[in-house]
Design a protein around this motif. Structure first.
Motif, PDB file in Angstrom:
ATOM      1  N   LEU A   1       0.787  -1.234   0.000  1.00 46.28           N
ATOM      2  CA  LEU A   1       0.000   0.000   0.000  1.00 46.28           C
ATOM      3  C   LEU A   1       0.825   1.293   0.000  1.00 46.28           C
ATOM      4  N   PRO A   2       1.967   1.365   0.684  1.00 45.48           N
ATOM      5  CA  PRO A   2       2.756   2.602   0.590  1.00 45.48           C
ATOM      6  C   PRO A   2       3.153   2.927  -0.854  1.00 45.48           C
ATOM      7  N   GLY A   3       3.526   1.931  -1.622  1.00 42.77           N
ATOM      8  CA  GLY A   3       3.874   2.141  -3.029  1.00 42.77           C
ATOM      9  C   GLY A   3       2.672   2.562  -3.848  1.00 42.77           C
ATOM     10  N   VAL A   4       1.518   1.980  -3.553  1.00 44.44           N
ATOM     11  CA  VAL A   4       0.285   2.343  -4.262  1.00 44.44           C
ATOM     12  C   VAL A   4      -0.077   3.791  -3.960  1.00 44.44           C
ATOM     13  N   ARG A   5       0.023   4.174  -2.704  1.00 44.95           N
ATOM     14  CA  ARG A   5      -0.275   5.570  -2.340  1.00 44.95           C
ATOM     15  C   ARG A   5       0.686   6.527  -3.046  1.00 44.95           C
ATOM     16  N   HIS A   6       1.918   6.122  -3.146  1.00 47.96           N
ATOM     17  CA  HIS A   6       2.913   6.932  -3.862  1.00 47.96           C
ATOM     18  C   HIS A   6       2.544   7.028  -5.343  1.00 47.96           C
ATOM     19  N   ALA A   7       2.074   5.943  -5.919  1.00 48.68           N
ATOM     20  CA  ALA A   7       1.654   5.946  -7.328  1.00 48.68           C
ATOM     21  C   ALA A   7       0.481   6.901  -7.545  1.00 48.68           C
ATOM     22  N   VAL A   8      -0.454   6.907  -6.616  1.00 47.74           N
ATOM     23  CA  VAL A   8      -1.601   7.820  -6.709  1.00 47.74           C
ATOM     24  C   VAL A   8      -1.107   9.264  -6.716  1.00 47.74           C
ATOM     25  N   GLU A   9      -0.158   9.566  -5.838  1.00 45.52           N
ATOM     26  CA  GLU A   9       0.382  10.927  -5.735  1.00 45.52           C
ATOM     27  C   GLU A   9       1.183  11.325  -6.971  1.00 45.52           C
ATOM     28  N   ARG A  10       1.908  10.376  -7.559  1.00 45.44           N
ATOM     29  CA  ARG A  10       2.814  10.678  -8.669  1.00 45.44           C
ATOM     30  C   ARG A  10       2.143  10.713 -10.037  1.00 45.44           C
ATOM     31  N   CYS A  11       0.948  10.178 -10.169  1.00 45.79           N
ATOM     32  CA  CYS A  11       0.308  10.098 -11.481  1.00 45.79           C
ATOM     33  C   CYS A  11      -0.004  11.507 -12.001  1.00 45.79           C
ATOM     34  N   PRO A  12       0.629  11.908 -13.101  1.00 43.81           N
ATOM     35  CA  PRO A  12       0.398  13.263 -13.609  1.00 43.81           C
ATOM     36  C   PRO A  12      -1.004  13.476 -14.173  1.00 43.81           C
ATOM     37  N   ALA A  13      -1.681  12.405 -14.544  1.00 45.87           N
ATOM     38  CA  ALA A  13      -3.032  12.513 -15.102  1.00 45.87           C
ATOM     39  C   ALA A  13      -4.105  12.251 -14.052  1.00 45.87           C
ATOM     40  N   GLN A  14      -3.681  11.955 -12.820  1.00 52.12           N
ATOM     41  CA  GLN A  14      -4.597  11.606 -11.732  1.00 52.12           C
ATOM     42  C   GLN A  14      -5.531  10.468 -12.141  1.00 52.12           C
ATOM     43  N   ALA A  15      -4.952   9.492 -12.827  1.00 53.36           N
ATOM     44  CA  ALA A  15      -5.721   8.347 -13.313  1.00 53.36           C
ATOM     45  C   ALA A  15      -5.733   7.179 -12.334  1.00 53.36           C
ATOM     46  N   VAL A  16      -4.811   7.173 -11.370  1.00 52.93           N
ATOM     47  CA  VAL A  16      -4.703   6.079 -10.416  1.00 52.93           C
ATOM     48  C   VAL A  16      -5.477   6.437  -9.153  1.00 52.93           C
ATOM     49  N   THR A  17      -6.340   5.533  -8.731  1.00 54.86           N
ATOM     50  CA  THR A  17      -7.104   5.766  -7.497  1.00 54.86           C
ATOM     51  C   THR A  17      -7.007   4.564  -6.576  1.00 54.86           C
ATOM     52  N   LEU A  18      -7.104   4.847  -5.295  1.00 57.85           N
ATOM     53  CA  LEU A  18      -7.128   3.820  -4.265  1.00 57.85           C
ATOM     54  C   LEU A  18      -8.366   4.070  -3.421  1.00 57.85           C
ATOM     55  N   GLU A  19      -9.285   3.136  -3.448  1.00 58.85           N
ATOM     56  CA  GLU A  19     -10.502   3.232  -2.642  1.00 58.85           C
ATOM     57  C   GLU A  19     -10.292   2.455  -1.359  1.00 58.85           C
ATOM     58  N   GLU A  20     -10.291   3.167  -0.250  1.00 58.70           N
ATOM     59  CA  GLU A  20     -10.015   2.540   1.035  1.00 58.70           C
ATOM     60  C   GLU A  20     -11.262   2.183   1.794  1.00 58.70           C
TER      61      GLU A  20
END
Length: 64
Positions: free
Chosen positions: A45-64
């Motif tokens: 999950l830390p890597g996934v959260r980082h991916a959400v933050e780094r996505c320039p198109a805001q295409a990655v989401t994490l539903e908690e």
């Protein structure tokens, strides 16, 4: 928790793959992001959260 990539928004920058390679990959066809594990383990999950933050198109989401 569920990980998603909005294919309509994804620009194929690969930031998600760099942040969490066990969870994301890129399509060989068009380079857009792919989710390898829609429900990753807590250790990823830390890597996934980082991916959400780094996505320039805001295409990655994490539903908690």
């Amino acid at each position: 928790m569920t990980v998603r990539i909005d294919q309509d928004r994804c620009i194929g920058s690969g930031q998600c793959v760099l942040a969490a390679p066990d969870v994301f990959d890129q399509s060989d066809d068009d380079g857009t992001g792919l989710v390898l594990s829609a429900e990753p383990s807590a250790g990823l999950l830390p890597g996934v959260r980082h991916a959400v933050e780094r996505c320039p198109a805001q295409a990655v989401t994490l539903e908690e």
